[in-house]
Scaffold this motif. Structure first.
Motif, PDB file in Angstrom:
ATOM      1  N   SER A 181       3.392   5.876  -2.676  1.00 39.56           N
ATOM      2  CA  SER A 181       4.646   6.543  -3.018  1.00 39.56           C
ATOM      3  C   SER A 181       4.790   6.691  -4.529  1.00 39.56           C
ATOM      4  O   SER A 181       5.176   7.749  -5.035  1.00 39.56           O
ATOM      5  N   PHE A 182       4.464   5.629  -5.262  1.00 39.25           N
ATOM      6  CA  PHE A 182       4.521   5.677  -6.723  1.00 39.25           C
ATOM      7  C   PHE A 182       3.563   6.741  -7.266  1.00 39.25           C
ATOM      8  O   PHE A 182       3.926   7.527  -8.146  1.00 39.25           O
ATOM      9  N   ILE A 219       8.693  10.391  -0.938  1.00 35.56           N
ATOM     10  CA  ILE A 219       9.503   9.961   0.199  1.00 35.56           C
ATOM     11  C   ILE A 219       8.663   9.829   1.475  1.00 35.56           C
ATOM     12  O   ILE A 219       9.008   9.066   2.376  1.00 35.56           O
ATOM     13  N   VAL A 220       7.556  10.540   1.561  1.00 36.35           N
ATOM     14  CA  VAL A 220       6.761  10.536   2.798  1.00 36.35           C
ATOM     15  C   VAL A 220       6.238   9.137   3.141  1.00 36.35           C
ATOM     16  O   VAL A 220       6.394   8.699   4.286  1.00 36.35           O
ATOM     17  N   PRO A 221       5.638   8.383   2.209  1.00 35.70           N
ATOM     18  CA  PRO A 221       5.219   7.022   2.562  1.00 35.70           C
ATOM     19  C   PRO A 221       6.400   6.112   2.947  1.00 35.70           C
ATOM     20  O   PRO A 221       6.242   5.202   3.755  1.00 35.70           O
ATOM     21  N   ILE A 223       0.830  -1.208   0.000  1.00 36.61           N
ATOM     22  CA  ILE A 223       0.000   0.000   0.000  1.00 36.61           C
ATOM     23  C   ILE A 223       0.865   1.259   0.000  1.00 36.61           C
ATOM     24  O   ILE A 223       0.642   2.187  -0.781  1.00 36.61           O
ATOM     25  N   LEU A 224       1.867   1.294   0.871  1.00 37.71           N
ATOM     26  CA  LEU A 224       2.745   2.465   0.944  1.00 37.71           C
ATOM     27  C   LEU A 224       3.558   2.625  -0.343  1.00 37.71           C
ATOM     28  O   LEU A 224       3.827   3.754  -0.777  1.00 37.71           O
ATOM     29  N   SER A 225       3.945   1.515  -0.967  1.00 32.39           N
ATOM     30  CA  SER A 225       4.670   1.585  -2.252  1.00 32.39           C
ATOM     31  C   SER A 225       3.788   2.187  -3.335  1.00 32.39           C
ATOM     32  O   SER A 225       4.239   3.022  -4.130  1.00 32.39           O
TER      33      SER A 225
END
Length: 187
Positions: free
Chosen positions: A17-18, A40-42, A12-14
């Motif tokens: 971020s994408f 960068i935040v995620p 999910i975070l990837s």
């Protein structure tokens, strides 16, 4: 946290971020090709909720998604490895300084060290990697048009210092806002 839940969180975070990589914008008026995004935040949230290997997994997956789904040719092939290394050293600063003992002063120290590290890495990579490769493969020789010293000291250096400061401030604001929720995940 179970392995399945950790993998889902990384995925999910990837993805977030994408997606954030699509919302980039220039910081310096004369260098519109130097752009910042908040992908960068995620990754930093992943460092907070998981650990360094989790954060690096998010960074790696985000970069692979960029390479596969939003490849922009030479710009991606040259810029993405540089971005990967710059983000990695920034995250490492937070992992080594702030993650070990969380305090406000250590957060800002990690931001300062991360910003200086990111700037040094990008300065060096632009000098030995990007400028020669853009000249060879994109027929864009910045040394001939602007001058290498002008480019490095008037564009790369201020851009990356400003970028690191913005990353630190953005992560601080999001961390403070999400702190009640993050307490359930923090490792």
């Amino acid at each position: 946290m179970t392995k399945t839940r950790k993998m889902a969180l990384i995925a999910i975070l990837s993805a977030i971020s994408f997606l954030l990589m699509f919302f980039d914008f220039p910081l310096l008026p004369g260098a519109s090709f130097l752009k910042i995004d908040f992908s960068i935040v995620p990754i930093l949230l992943g460092l907070t909720m998981l650990d360094l290997s989790g954060a690096f997994s998010i960074l790696l997956l985000r970069s692979l998604l960029k390479l596969i789904l939003n490849n922009q040719g030479v710009n991606t092939y040259i810029g993405l490895p540089m971005n990967f290394l710059a983000v990695a050293v920034f995250v490492l600063a937070f992992a080594w300084i702030w993650k070990q003992k969380k305090s406000t002063s250590r957060f800002w120290l990690a931001g300062l060290v991360g910003t200086i590290s990111l700037t040094a890495v990008m300065f060096l990579l632009n000098y030995v990697y990007a400028v020669p490769l853009y000249a060879k493969f994109a027929n864009f020789d910045i040394s001939q048009t602007l001058g290498l010293a002008n480019y490095l000291f008037a564009m790369v250096l201020p851009f990356n210092l400003l970028e690191g400061a913005i990353f630190t401030l953005a992560f601080w604001l999001i961390y403070v806002f999400l702190k009640p929720t993050l307490k359930n995940y923090e490792k």
